[in-house]
Write an enzyme that holds these catalytic residues in place. Structure first.
Site, short mmCIF file in Angstrom:
data_model
loop_
_atom_site.label_atom_id
_atom_site.label_comp_id
_atom_site.label_asym_id
_atom_site.label_seq_id
_atom_site.Cartn_x
_atom_site.Cartn_y
_atom_site.Cartn_z
N HIS A 1 37.39 52.27 36.63
CA HIS A 1 36.31 50.99 36.83
C HIS A 1 35.47 51.06 37.80
O HIS A 1 35.81 51.72 38.85
CB HIS A 1 36.88 49.78 36.52
CG HIS A 1 37.60 49.47 35.21
ND1 HIS A 1 39.13 48.93 35.42
CD2 HIS A 1 37.25 49.23 34.19
CE1 HIS A 1 39.10 48.61 34.02
NE2 HIS A 1 38.24 48.80 33.39
N CYS B 1 41.71 42.68 39.32
CA CYS B 1 41.84 42.53 37.84
C CYS B 1 42.79 41.50 37.38
O CYS B 1 42.85 41.08 36.13
CB CYS B 1 42.37 43.85 37.29
SG CYS B 1 43.65 44.60 37.97
C1 CIR Z 1 44.06 49.30 31.33
O1 CIR Z 1 43.85 50.48 31.31
O2 CIR Z 1 43.19 48.68 30.68
C2 CIR Z 1 44.84 48.60 32.19
N1 CIR Z 1 46.44 49.43 32.27
C3 CIR Z 1 44.75 48.45 33.47
C4 CIR Z 1 43.47 47.53 33.65
C5 CIR Z 1 42.97 47.28 35.00
N2 CIR Z 1 41.73 46.43 35.31
C6 CIR Z 1 40.97 46.71 36.27
O3 CIR Z 1 41.13 47.04 37.19
N3 CIR Z 1 39.88 45.47 36.21
#
Ligand code: CIR
Length: 253
Positions: free
Chosen positions: A159, A246
């Protein structure tokens, strides 16, 4: 401030993975780290509201990706990973008492992890999760309230916020390997310690900067520049490609 968080699902062991190999995740350790993160947010002045997760919501704890909460509006996203679409209905209900809601709809996709709000500017990463249709929709939602959307290329990381976050209203902390320093015109830039590639993901809460415990050298850089740093261990959540931004949606009441 309010911080909405979401339970670590037992299904986190089947989380989405893009850049990491799958390694065993200890759900109890992940939950303990998440609880410590919530306590830190409380100490920094947030009322924490934790949502439950269904056992099949592998990535529920990473609630940041489901919404963009601004003073004027909350935009419910349409996450780029299809497995994560089940996460948004409960977030709609949790945000409804606090904000007018808007939505990203098919064919748009946005993960909140791709969105950096910096004053009236909103930088959005064009990533594996966030597409042009999503960016266009966000632009038309935010234009009437005088916020501009700037699209930014994301390479080498999941991201935009893996590569850059704000540490104050005029300063970005960045990993220059993942986002070129000239990406944020008008902003002062602080580079992370290159031995800590994930260190650019920090969370501003009140006057403090929440950092992952795994980035002590970058914390020293921030400390020397006068920032109030608070470290939290998120190593088990990092195995699911999560970091400190997140795991919450933090916003003013
Ligand atoms: C994903 O791949 O969607 C989750 N395993 C990790 C998301 C992490 N989100 C973030 O850093 N905003």
């Amino acid at each position: 401030m309010i911080a909405i968080t979401r339970e670590v699902s037992p299904a986190i062991t089947r989380c989405e993975l893009t850049h990491l190999e799958r390694t065993a995740i200890d759900v109890d350790v992940a939950r303990a780290q998440h609880a410590a993160y919530e306590r830190l947010l409380e100490r920094l002045g947030c009322a924490v509201h934790r949502l439950p997760a269904d056992p099949d919501m592998a990535d529920s704890v990473f609630i940041e990706d489901t919404a963009i909460v601004l003073d004027e509006v909350a935009v419910i996203t349409r996450p780029g990973a299809r497995s994560r679409h089940v996460e948004t209905p409960a977030v709609v209900e949790a945000l409804r008492p606090h904000r007018t809601l808007a939505r990203i709809v098919d064919p748009g996709t946005i993960d909140g992890g791709d969105v950096i709000v910096a004053g009236r500017q909103v930088f959005v990463g064009r990533s594996g999760r966030t597409n042009d249709a999503g960016i266009r929709q966000l632009r038309s939602i935010l234009a009437p309230i005088g916020r501009s959307v700037v699209a930014v290329e994301v390479r080498g990381c999941l991201h935009l916020k893996s590569a850059a976050t704000t540490v104050d209203n005029g300063t970005m902390l960045i990993n220059p390997e993942w986002v070129p320093p000239g990406t944020f015109p008008g902003f002062e830039v602080i580079e992370i310690d290159p031995r800590e590639p994930s260190a650019a993901n920090v969370l501003r809460v009140g006057g403090s900067i929440v950092c992952a415990a795994a980035s002590p050298r970058t914390q020293d850089i921030l400390d020397q520049r006068g920032y109030q740093v608070a470290a939290v261990e998120v190593s088990e959540l990092a195995k699911a490609e999560g970091a400190v931004t997140c795991c919450s949606l933090v916003f003013r009441k």
